[in-house]
Scaffold this motif. Structure first.
Motif, PDB file in Angstrom:
ATOM      1  N   PRO A  13       0.804  -1.232   0.000  1.00  0.00           N
ATOM      2  CA  PRO A  13       0.000   0.000   0.000  1.00  0.00           C
ATOM      3  C   PRO A  13       0.840   1.287   0.000  1.00  0.00           C
ATOM      4  CG  PRO A  13      -0.812  -1.539   1.657  1.00  0.00           C
ATOM      5  CD  PRO A  13       0.462  -2.102   1.130  1.00  0.00           C
ATOM      6  N   LYS A  14       1.980   1.278   0.667  1.00  0.00           N
ATOM      7  CA  LYS A  14       2.811   2.489   0.713  1.00  0.00           C
ATOM      8  C   LYS A  14       3.442   2.752  -0.660  1.00  0.00           C
ATOM      9  CE  LYS A  14       3.928   5.742   3.574  1.00  0.00           C
ATOM     10  NZ  LYS A  14       2.909   6.608   4.163  1.00  0.00           N
ATOM     11  N   VAL A  15       3.856   1.697  -1.339  1.00  0.00           N
ATOM     12  CA  VAL A  15       4.399   1.859  -2.697  1.00  0.00           C
ATOM     13  C   VAL A  15       3.303   2.372  -3.625  1.00  0.00           C
ATOM     14  CG1 VAL A  15       5.349   0.655  -4.715  1.00  0.00           C
ATOM     15  CG2 VAL A  15       6.260   0.172  -2.431  1.00  0.00           C
ATOM     16  N   GLN A  16       2.103   1.845  -3.487  1.00  0.00           N
ATOM     17  CA  GLN A  16       0.993   2.309  -4.321  1.00  0.00           C
ATOM     18  C   GLN A  16       0.679   3.780  -4.060  1.00  0.00           C
ATOM     19  OE1 GLN A  16      -0.455   0.642  -6.969  1.00  0.00           O
ATOM     20  NE2 GLN A  16       1.373  -0.560  -6.506  1.00  0.00           N
ATOM     21  N   GLU A  17       0.760   4.190  -2.799  1.00  0.00           N
ATOM     22  CA  GLU A  17       0.543   5.602  -2.450  1.00  0.00           C
ATOM     23  C   GLU A  17       1.612   6.478  -3.104  1.00  0.00           C
ATOM     24  OE1 GLU A  17       0.415   8.438   1.546  1.00  0.00           O
ATOM     25  OE2 GLU A  17       0.454   6.264   1.790  1.00  0.00           O
ATOM     26  N   TRP A  18       2.871   6.042  -3.045  1.00  0.00           N
ATOM     27  CA  TRP A  18       3.983   6.768  -3.657  1.00  0.00           C
ATOM     28  C   TRP A  18       3.791   6.854  -5.172  1.00  0.00           C
ATOM     29  CZ3 TRP A  18       8.174   9.649  -2.361  1.00  0.00           C
ATOM     30  CH2 TRP A  18       9.176   9.806  -3.306  1.00  0.00           C
ATOM     31  N   GLU A  19       3.454   5.727  -5.793  1.00  0.00           N
ATOM     32  CA  GLU A  19       3.272   5.705  -7.239  1.00  0.00           C
ATOM     33  C   GLU A  19       2.136   6.635  -7.675  1.00  0.00           C
ATOM     34  OE1 GLU A  19       5.208   4.506  -9.527  1.00  0.00           O
ATOM     35  OE2 GLU A  19       6.558   3.569  -8.084  1.00  0.00           O
ATOM     36  N   GLN A  20       1.072   6.652  -6.909  1.00  0.00           N
ATOM     37  CA  GLN A  20      -0.045   7.548  -7.215  1.00  0.00           C
ATOM     38  C   GLN A  20       0.399   9.009  -7.115  1.00  0.00           C
ATOM     39  OE1 GLN A  20      -2.969   6.476  -8.404  1.00  0.00           O
ATOM     40  NE2 GLN A  20      -3.569   8.576  -8.719  1.00  0.00           N
ATOM     41  N   LEU A  21       1.178   9.323  -6.085  1.00  0.00           N
ATOM     42  CA  LEU A  21       1.701  10.673  -5.915  1.00  0.00           C
ATOM     43  C   LEU A  21       2.632  11.039  -7.077  1.00  0.00           C
ATOM     44  CD1 LEU A  21       2.151  13.270  -4.250  1.00  0.00           C
ATOM     45  CD2 LEU A  21       3.917  12.007  -2.986  1.00  0.00           C
ATOM     46  N   MET A  22       3.510  10.124  -7.472  1.00  0.00           N
ATOM     47  CA  MET A  22       4.471  10.405  -8.538  1.00  0.00           C
ATOM     48  C   MET A  22       3.778  10.569  -9.889  1.00  0.00           C
ATOM     49  SD  MET A  22       7.378  10.819  -7.160  1.00  0.00           S
ATOM     50  CE  MET A  22       6.544  11.465  -5.718  1.00  0.00           C
ATOM     51  N   TRP A  23       2.611   9.942 -10.055  1.00  0.00           N
ATOM     52  CA  TRP A  23       1.875  10.060 -11.324  1.00  0.00           C
ATOM     53  C   TRP A  23       1.440  11.503 -11.569  1.00  0.00           C
ATOM     54  CZ3 TRP A  23       2.550   7.560 -15.348  1.00  0.00           C
ATOM     55  CH2 TRP A  23       1.625   7.500 -16.387  1.00  0.00           C
ATOM     56  N   LYS A  24       1.382  12.315 -10.524  1.00  0.00           N
ATOM     57  CA  LYS A  24       1.084  13.747 -10.670  1.00  0.00           C
ATOM     58  C   LYS A  24       2.153  14.409 -11.550  1.00  0.00           C
ATOM     59  CE  LYS A  24       1.083  18.019  -7.946  1.00  0.00           C
ATOM     60  NZ  LYS A  24       1.197  18.603  -6.588  1.00  0.00           N
ATOM     61  N   TYR A  25       3.366  13.880 -11.510  1.00  0.00           N
ATOM     62  CA  TYR A  25       4.507  14.473 -12.204  1.00  0.00           C
ATOM     63  C   TYR A  25       4.877  13.743 -13.491  1.00  0.00           C
ATOM     64  CZ  TYR A  25       4.843  16.191  -7.455  1.00  0.00           C
ATOM     65  OH  TYR A  25       4.542  16.738  -6.238  1.00  0.00           O
ATOM     66  N   GLN A  26       4.559  12.466 -13.559  1.00  0.00           N
ATOM     67  CA  GLN A  26       4.997  11.630 -14.674  1.00  0.00           C
ATOM     68  C   GLN A  26       3.938  11.532 -15.768  1.00  0.00           C
ATOM     69  OE1 GLN A  26       5.518   8.198 -12.201  1.00  0.00           O
ATOM     70  NE2 GLN A  26       7.727   8.506 -12.009  1.00  0.00           N
ATOM     71  N   GLN A  27       4.406  11.169 -16.958  1.00  0.00           N
ATOM     72  CA  GLN A  27       3.507  10.843 -18.061  1.00  0.00           C
ATOM     73  C   GLN A  27       4.122   9.701 -18.848  1.00  0.00           C
ATOM     74  OE1 GLN A  27       3.027  14.347 -20.480  1.00  0.00           O
ATOM     75  NE2 GLN A  27       5.156  14.426 -21.083  1.00  0.00           N
ATOM     76  N   SER A  28       3.288   8.904 -19.433  1.00  0.00           N
ATOM     77  CA  SER A  28       3.763   7.749 -20.195  1.00  0.00           C
ATOM     78  C   SER A  28       4.478   8.182 -21.457  1.00  0.00           C
ATOM     79  CB  SER A  28       2.575   6.863 -20.600  1.00  0.00           C
ATOM     80  OG  SER A  28       1.948   6.334 -19.473  1.00  0.00           O
ATOM     81  N   LEU A  29       5.455   7.397 -21.840  1.00  0.00           N
ATOM     82  CA  LEU A  29       6.072   7.598 -23.144  1.00  0.00           C
ATOM     83  C   LEU A  29       5.033   7.263 -24.212  1.00  0.00           C
ATOM     84  CD1 LEU A  29       9.499   5.875 -22.427  1.00  0.00           C
ATOM     85  CD2 LEU A  29       9.072   8.329 -22.643  1.00  0.00           C
ATOM     86  N   PRO A  30       5.110   7.898 -25.370  1.00  0.00           N
ATOM     87  CA  PRO A  30       4.100   7.662 -26.410  1.00  0.00           C
ATOM     88  C   PRO A  30       3.951   6.192 -26.806  1.00  0.00           C
ATOM     89  CG  PRO A  30       5.489   9.535 -26.998  1.00  0.00           C
ATOM     90  CD  PRO A  30       6.095   8.902 -25.774  1.00  0.00           C
ATOM     91  N   TRP A  31       5.003   5.394 -26.691  1.00  0.00           N
ATOM     92  CA  TRP A  31       4.979   3.989 -27.101  1.00  0.00           C
ATOM     93  C   TRP A  31       4.781   3.036 -25.916  1.00  0.00           C
ATOM     94  CZ3 TRP A  31       8.839   7.515 -27.748  1.00  0.00           C
ATOM     95  CH2 TRP A  31       9.883   7.459 -26.841  1.00  0.00           C
TER      96      TRP A  31
END
Length: 113
Positions: free
Chosen positions: A79-97
């Motif tokens: 759960p803590k990793v999932q919380e971190w990943e959700q927070l980091m998604w605010k900053y990240q975006q997927s590569l086009p591929w």
């Protein structure tokens, strides 16, 4: 100790304020201890992230116990990793591929000296 190297790439959103915040979260001593522990528990002995513009490059050195699929499963159940990943998604975006839901895309080694 014998290690293997894995390299991945991911983009940050093209926003200088968000990039600054992301870098602050990754400054020495700022990453949540549960996150660094989960990295070590997976057999990763060193991890570095480099940034140019909004493109990131991550280098992982891992021992023989590391398995990317096992790490993904461990992360999904932490759960803590999932919380971190959700927070980091605010900053990240997927590569086009990238595949659906994929953040960090494994890079192909095309040259070695």
């Amino acid at each position: 100790m014998e290690t293997a190297r894995y390299c991945y790439s991911c983009d940050l959103k093209e926003d200088s304020d968000l990039i600054k915040e992301y870098k602050e979260y990754h400054a020495p001593g700022k990453i949540w201890p549960e996150i660094t522990q989960s990295i070590k528990d997976a057999g990763i002995v060193d991890m570095q992230i480099y940034l140019t513009g909004n493109r990131m490059f991550m280098i992982i050195e891992a021992d023989k116990t590391f398995d990317p699929d096992k790490k993904a499963e461990m992360d999904a159940n932490n759960p803590k990793v999932q919380e971190w990943e959700q927070l980091m998604w605010k900053y990240q975006q997927s590569l086009p591929w990238a595949k659906d839901g994929e953040k960090w895309v494994e890079m192909e080694n095309v040259f070695r000296l």
